[in-house]
Design an enzyme around this catalytic site. Sequence first.
Site, mmCIF file in Angstrom:
data_model
loop_
_atom_site.group_PDB
_atom_site.id
_atom_site.type_symbol
_atom_site.label_atom_id
_atom_site.label_comp_id
_atom_site.label_asym_id
_atom_site.label_seq_id
_atom_site.Cartn_x
_atom_site.Cartn_y
_atom_site.Cartn_z
ATOM 1 N N ASP A 7 2.094 14.181 0.645
ATOM 2 C CA ASP A 7 0.904 13.679 1.309
ATOM 3 C C ASP A 7 -0.400 14.140 0.873
ATOM 4 O O ASP A 7 -0.865 15.250 0.738
ATOM 5 C CB ASP A 7 1.088 14.100 2.827
ATOM 6 C CG ASP A 7 -0.051 13.855 3.621
ATOM 7 O OD1 ASP A 7 -0.545 12.480 3.522
ATOM 8 O OD2 ASP A 7 -0.744 14.536 4.535
ATOM 9 N N GLU A 68 2.205 9.035 -0.557
ATOM 10 C CA GLU A 68 1.621 8.214 0.485
ATOM 11 C C GLU A 68 0.625 7.540 -0.504
ATOM 12 O O GLU A 68 -0.250 8.132 -1.107
ATOM 13 C CB GLU A 68 0.742 8.942 1.597
ATOM 14 C CG GLU A 68 0.427 8.169 2.536
ATOM 15 C CD GLU A 68 -0.307 8.861 3.633
ATOM 16 O OE1 GLU A 68 0.597 9.300 4.627
ATOM 17 O OE2 GLU A 68 -1.424 9.067 3.903
ATOM 18 N N ASP A 141 0.181 18.074 7.716
ATOM 19 C CA ASP A 141 0.377 17.622 6.151
ATOM 20 C C ASP A 141 1.967 17.878 5.459
ATOM 21 O O ASP A 141 2.222 16.977 4.829
ATOM 22 C CB ASP A 141 -0.517 18.327 5.179
ATOM 23 C CG ASP A 141 -2.229 18.308 5.740
ATOM 24 O OD1 ASP A 141 -2.568 17.040 5.617
ATOM 25 O OD2 ASP A 141 -2.446 19.304 6.519
#
Length: 175
Positions: A7, A68, A141
Amino acid sequence: MRVLGVDPGLTRCGVGVVEGVPGRPCTLVAYYVVYTEPTDELPLRLLHLDRSLAELVAEHKPDAVAVERVFSQHNVRTVMGTAQASGIAVLAGARAGLPVQTYTPSEVKAAVTGSGQADKAQMTAMVTRLLRLAEPPKPADAADALALAICHIWRGGTRSKLAAAADRARRGGAR
């Protein structure tokens, strides 16, 4: 299959490592958050992120990396940092010779919760349940990075096999 999910973030970059196969429960290997100091110069922050991700790839030896995909945000400054961190994550996988796949937030949410509109609390709850954890991974996160890894195992494995089959068909058809 072992997947390292990332992430991306310049100040906080979530990293999660998960093992599993499509259609089966996944297993947590580890999760981390790589922090950089906002007061440090950008090149030093990116270098720290690069070294940290390279160390985690070397330590955990994943079969693939899931990152991501950066999407448009109203805050240009935030999206720039996220995009730079994303590039470092993609590079870490590519440098190790690993397949790298990117997923939009809605793809990850849909894969993990069944809804592309899930909020952070729903995502964290599902990651906790799917990995059979006693406590939710913190901060968010880390939970998001684990969700990316789960998404890749459940969706990316199939996607990779389809892409490889299509590539073989193209090469075979060209002869």
